[in-house]
Enzyme design. Structure first.
Site, PDB file in Angstrom:
ATOM      1  N   GLU A  58      -5.839 -12.231   7.884  1.00  0.00           N
ATOM      2  CA  GLU A  58      -5.444 -12.270   6.477  1.00  0.00           C
ATOM      3  C   GLU A  58      -4.291 -13.245   6.233  1.00  0.00           C
ATOM      4  O   GLU A  58      -3.310 -12.909   5.586  1.00  0.00           O
ATOM      5  CB  GLU A  58      -5.079 -10.857   5.987  1.00  0.00           C
ATOM      6  CG  GLU A  58      -6.245  -9.897   6.097  1.00  0.00           C
ATOM      7  CD  GLU A  58      -5.982  -8.515   5.506  1.00  0.00           C
ATOM      8  OE1 GLU A  58      -4.829  -8.085   5.448  1.00  0.00           O
ATOM      9  OE2 GLU A  58      -6.976  -7.873   5.119  1.00  0.00           O
ATOM     10  N   LYS A 115       0.653  -8.553  13.840  1.00  0.00           N
ATOM     11  CA  LYS A 115      -0.596  -8.870  13.145  1.00  0.00           C
ATOM     12  C   LYS A 115      -0.740 -10.381  13.241  1.00  0.00           C
ATOM     13  O   LYS A 115       0.043 -11.122  12.642  1.00  0.00           O
ATOM     14  CB  LYS A 115      -0.500  -8.420  11.685  1.00  0.00           C
ATOM     15  CG  LYS A 115      -1.676  -8.855  10.807  1.00  0.00           C
ATOM     16  CD  LYS A 115      -1.552  -8.238   9.404  1.00  0.00           C
ATOM     17  CE  LYS A 115      -2.661  -8.689   8.475  1.00  0.00           C
ATOM     18  NZ  LYS A 115      -2.598  -8.034   7.159  1.00  0.00           N
ATOM     19  N   HIS A 167     -16.487   0.151   1.314  1.00  0.00           N
ATOM     20  CA  HIS A 167     -15.789  -0.973   0.691  1.00  0.00           C
ATOM     21  C   HIS A 167     -16.372  -1.393  -0.651  1.00  0.00           C
ATOM     22  O   HIS A 167     -16.543  -2.586  -0.909  1.00  0.00           O
ATOM     23  CB  HIS A 167     -15.746  -2.171   1.632  1.00  0.00           C
ATOM     24  CG  HIS A 167     -14.344  -2.746   1.714  1.00  0.00           C
ATOM     25  ND1 HIS A 167     -13.564  -2.928   0.596  1.00  0.00           N
ATOM     26  CD2 HIS A 167     -13.597  -3.143   2.777  1.00  0.00           C
ATOM     27  CE1 HIS A 167     -12.388  -3.421   0.980  1.00  0.00           C
ATOM     28  NE2 HIS A 167     -12.379  -3.548   2.292  1.00  0.00           N
ATOM     29  N   ASP A 215     -12.106  -1.173   7.774  1.00  0.00           N
ATOM     30  CA  ASP A 215     -10.740  -1.095   7.247  1.00  0.00           C
ATOM     31  C   ASP A 215     -10.434   0.235   6.570  1.00  0.00           C
ATOM     32  O   ASP A 215     -10.399   0.299   5.338  1.00  0.00           O
ATOM     33  CB  ASP A 215     -10.508  -2.249   6.243  1.00  0.00           C
ATOM     34  CG  ASP A 215      -9.036  -2.402   5.871  1.00  0.00           C
ATOM     35  OD1 ASP A 215      -8.197  -1.749   6.506  1.00  0.00           O
ATOM     36  OD2 ASP A 215      -8.746  -3.186   4.941  1.00  0.00           O
ATOM     37  N   GLU A 262      -4.556   4.286   0.922  1.00  0.00           N
ATOM     38  CA  GLU A 262      -4.966   3.049   0.251  1.00  0.00           C
ATOM     39  C   GLU A 262      -6.382   3.159  -0.326  1.00  0.00           C
ATOM     40  O   GLU A 262      -6.627   2.765  -1.458  1.00  0.00           O
ATOM     41  CB  GLU A 262      -4.900   1.885   1.251  1.00  0.00           C
ATOM     42  CG  GLU A 262      -5.477   0.597   0.692  1.00  0.00           C
ATOM     43  CD  GLU A 262      -5.429  -0.576   1.658  1.00  0.00           C
ATOM     44  OE1 GLU A 262      -4.914  -0.422   2.783  1.00  0.00           O
ATOM     45  OE2 GLU A 262      -5.914  -1.657   1.287  1.00  0.00           O
ATOM     46  N   ARG A 303       0.829  -1.217   0.000  1.00  0.00           N
ATOM     47  CA  ARG A 303       0.000   0.000   0.000  1.00  0.00           C
ATOM     48  C   ARG A 303       0.860   1.263   0.000  1.00  0.00           C
ATOM     49  O   ARG A 303       0.465   2.295   0.559  1.00  0.00           O
ATOM     50  CB  ARG A 303      -0.970   0.030   1.174  1.00  0.00           C
ATOM     51  CG  ARG A 303      -1.770  -1.244   1.369  1.00  0.00           C
ATOM     52  CD  ARG A 303      -2.513  -1.660   0.145  1.00  0.00           C
ATOM     53  NE  ARG A 303      -3.240  -2.917   0.332  1.00  0.00           N
ATOM     54  CZ  ARG A 303      -3.857  -3.545  -0.660  1.00  0.00           C
ATOM     55  NH1 ARG A 303      -3.821  -3.083  -1.883  1.00  0.00           N
ATOM     56  NH2 ARG A 303      -4.505  -4.661  -0.440  1.00  0.00           N
TER      57      ARG A 303
HETATM   58  C1  GCV Z   1      -0.811  -4.883   5.628  1.00  0.00           C
HETATM   59  C2  GCV Z   1      -5.893  -4.016   4.564  1.00  0.00           C
HETATM   60  C3  GCV Z   1      -4.867  -3.841   3.467  1.00  0.00           C
HETATM   61  C4  GCV Z   1      -3.711  -4.807   3.623  1.00  0.00           C
HETATM   62  C5  GCV Z   1      -3.123  -4.629   5.024  1.00  0.00           C
HETATM   63  C6  GCV Z   1      -4.223  -4.904   6.041  1.00  0.00           C
HETATM   64  C7  GCV Z   1      -3.744  -4.714   7.468  1.00  0.00           C
HETATM   65  O1  GCV Z   1      -6.582  -5.216   4.380  1.00  0.00           O
HETATM   66  O2  GCV Z   1      -5.472  -3.993   2.222  1.00  0.00           O
HETATM   67  O3  GCV Z   1      -2.764  -4.520   2.638  1.00  0.00           O
HETATM   68  O4  GCV Z   1      -2.029  -5.485   5.223  1.00  0.00           O
HETATM   69  O5  GCV Z   1      -5.284  -4.018   5.825  1.00  0.00           O
HETATM   70  O6  GCV Z   1      -3.983  -3.637   7.995  1.00  0.00           O
HETATM   71  O7  GCV Z   1      -3.147  -5.608   8.029  1.00  0.00           O
END
Ligand code: GCV
Length: 678
Positions: free
Chosen positions: A257, A253, A501, A330, A358, A129
């Site tokens: 994801e 994190k 979104h 987000d 982003e 990003r």
């Molecule tokens: C770093 C969103 C972004 C991801 C990011 C994620 C996060 O989903 O699209 O690129 O990952 O947030 O904050 O962990």
């Protein structure tokens, strides 16, 4: 008087808001010396814009009314408890002089102890990003680990810019972390970076991969309760502190994801965070544990973080801070605040903002994010009675937190102007200023930034505070207004009335309300969020819907739940409504949507005109850069409007009101082309 372009100095934006060159003399009294104080002196000498020949005293003296690295400021003295306090006081004094603000005796204390930039930089130099070139810290993986003189120059400029706005921490790598970062070779480079950043008061932190014990430690598991795993982390932390004695700690994190986390081993977020916190505790390090998680359930995406973290309130060590994105989904152009703020009463929490755009036009759109952050920080959670605004729920004034912190996902890269768009520098600036003082207004921040960044326009003119009426009237006033309106414009042309979104997949730049490839998690697709059908549009989060409203404290829960009291800015966030639903304006919901998209487009056209008229007041390079960006933005905003209106029209089956311009693109083409950044 209009200055002709010929006498305006050429600029490329590389100097950011620190463009001062003073010729005035100053005598500095300071009886101690150190690398930080040497920087403070040097800045004063470079930038002094008060009376020539003034004597200024820098005094480090214990004073209980000054907190942390705060300072006491007057026209010719700065007093602080720490050297960094002196440095911050110097930058504030110079800023006041250069923006023509008065300086009276006053104390300035930071709102948050840790004011951190999170860099989503990867070992190969790419930035997740990132829209301003490659990483300033990493390149070419292993091959790029040698530290060069150029690296050091750049890191120092970076540190200086941060210190000038009070930022005191940097997480050097992506939260989608490579385990390599914890290997010796990479840690050596972290050490080298830290050495350059240290005199400017910037501590370094690392994002870690939770499965590092197995990935690089050769262990069979990364279970946080396994004694060998615990030992591995303790040894690793010791190694880090042997290299970097003031290392800040870890950002994590986990279970989000695809990233591993304690849940992979049947453990909780608290188990994982506490294990790391115990390893860091003896050295004074902290764990910033992110609440951006995806639960395995099918629950409304907006509810998941709250559902996972609320049951753990009170279970975290006091050197763990839960890092929560401003909204529950987000970093969308507009979200209500995350209901976790102020609801977690026995756990330290910190806001995470996204400076990199982003979801807000990346480095193409001119969007000043300060108004969005101000709206968020000023949101009343009501958790501890009226006035429990997010700012105060997180800065220690409502709950006693051992540490207070705020993070912003950086928008910095190797581009000459650091941020890709000259006006994106204002977002870096605004983050720092709000982290120092979370009650500052966006108007004040924009005013300062414009004066510092675009003031001092005539060559040879050094007295920045001497802003002419002409410059104020024709540059400052209209451009400031453009900045202040820019975020609402983006909401209008991207996702008004609580829509969220509806971006094209992956790149998150253009519109993609139709984007729903087979097999993708539904909550990664726009139709999950807008829920448009022939009956209406919006996500029903009321008590009879997903009941996300129940995560908010009264009176917000009832206010959001009732369509008659729900603020229209959040209407489709909380309600699914028929296309003919009557809005406060008297229009139908469909018509109102059309007017918002159209208004957004008109606003951006107006921004173009405003900028074009500033030509005599801006150096040609920056003028042309911004002009080009606005042209691209304009074209893309037309696409946003057309794509959203034509797509939703398939469901509403209503005409676009006659008094707005009809779409100029065809939906089929738009869907086929799926715009990327220009
Ligand atoms: C770093 C969103 C972004 C991801 C990011 C994620 C996060 O989903 O699209 O690129 O990952 O947030 O904050 O962990």
């Amino acid at each position: 008087m209009i200055l002709s372009a010929a006498i305006i100095r050429a600029e490329d934006g590389s100097k950011l808001w620190l463009r001062y060159v003073s010729t005035k003399t100053i005598t500095i009294l300071c009886d101690t010396n150190s690398p930080t104080l040497a920087i403070a002196r040097n800045e004063l000498e470079k930038g002094w814009d008060g009376e020539a020949g003034t004597t200024i005293a820098l005094t480090i003296k214990e004073d209980k009314t000054i907190a942390g690295d705060g300072f006491r400021l007057s026209e010719n003295s700065i007093q602080a408890n720490t050297e960094l306090g002196i440095l911050y006081g110097v930058f504030e004094l110079l800023r006041r002089q250069q923006t023509g603000q008065t300086i009276e005796e006053e104390i300035s204390n930071p709102s948050y102890e840790f004011r951190i930039l999170d860099h989503w930089d990867n070992p190969d130099g790419s930035i997740e990003r990132g829209y301003a070139g490659h990483s300033i810290f990493w390149h070419d993986g292993q091959a790029g680990l040698a530290v060069t003189e150029n690296d050091k120059i750049l890191w120092e400029e970076y540190a200086r810019a941060n210190a000038s706005i009070g930022i005191n921490g940097a997480v050097l790598n992506n939260v989608n972390a490579s385990p390599l970062m914890l290997t010796r070779e990479y840690l050596e480079r972290v050490k080298a970076i830290t050495e350059v950043l240290r005199p400017y008061g910037i501590r370094t932190y690392l994002s870690i991969k939770f499965s590092a014990p197995s990935l690089i430690g050769g262990l069979k598991t990364s279970d946080p309760l396994n004694p060998e795993v615990i030992q591995w982390w303790q040894t690793k932390v010791k190694e880090i502190y042997s290299l970097i004695s003031d290392f800040g700690g870890f950002l994590v994190k986990a279970n989000s994801e695809g990233q591993p986390g304690p849940q992979n081993f049947g453990r909780t977020h608290a188990d994982g965070a506490n294990m790391l916190a115990d390893a860091l505790m003896p050295f004074g390090g902290i764990v910033m544990w992110r609440a951006f998680v995806y639960s395995p359930s099918n629950e409304d995406r907006a509810k998941q973080a709250y559902m996972e973290f609320m049951p753990l309130d009170g279970q975290f060590r006091n050197n763990v801070i839960i890092q929560i994105k401003n909204g529950p989904v987000d970093f969308q152009p507009r979200e209500p605040f995350s209901p976790l703020f102020c609801a977690m009463k026995k756990t330290s929490v910190m806001p995470e903002l996204q400076i990199t755009q982003e979801y807000l036009g990346q480095s193409v759109h001119l969007v000043f994010l300060s108004t969005m952050w101000e709206e968020f920080l000023q949101s009343d959670t009501y958790q501890e009675g009226p006035g429990s605004i997010v700012a105060h729920c997180t800065d220690g004034s409502i709950f006693l937190q051992k540490y207070t912190a705020i993070a912003g996902v950086s928008n910095i890269g190797l581009d000459t102007n650091w941020c890709g768009h000259h006006f994106a520098q204002a977002n870096w600036y605004a983050f720092g200023r709000l982290a120092w003082n979370n009650t500052l207004t966006s108007e004040k921040i924009a005013d300062e930034w414009l004066k510092l960044t675009f003031g001092q326009i005539a060559s040879g003119q050094t007295e920045a505070a001497n802003f002419s009426t002409d410059w104020t009237e024709h540059f400052l006033v209209p451009v400031k207004q453009m900045m202040l309106d820019s975020r609402e414009a983006a909401v209008n042309y991207m996702m008004p009335l609580g829509l969220h979104h509806i971006f094209a997949g992956n790149h998150h730049y253009g519109p993609g309300p139709w984007y729903a490839p087979k097999g993708l998690r539904p909550d990664w697709t726009p139709p999950y969020y807008h829920r448009a059908d022939t009956k209406g549009i919006g996500f029903d989060r009321t008590k009879t819907g997903s009941n996300a409203v129940s995560q908010y404290h009264e009176p917000l829960c009832s206010e959001f739940n009732d369509v008659n009291t729900c603020p229209e800015i959040y209407l489709l966030w909380f309600h699914h409504l028929p296309w003919d639903y009557k809005m406060k304006s008297g229009r139908s919901l469909w018509d109102e949507l059309c007017y918002h998209y159209d208004a957004g487009l008109k606003q951006v056209r107006q921004f173009q005109k405003i900028w074009d008229a500033t030509k005599p007041y801006v150096d040609p390079g920056r003028f042309a850069d911004v002009q080009n960006k606005l042209r691209n933005q304009n074209q893309n905003v037309q696409i946003w409007k057309d794509a959203c209106l034509l797509y939703f029209q398939q469901f509403s089956q209503r005409p676009v009101p006659e008094d707005i311009e009809p779409p100029v693109n065809n939906l089929k083409d738009l869907m086929r082309n799926d715009i990327r950044r220009p």
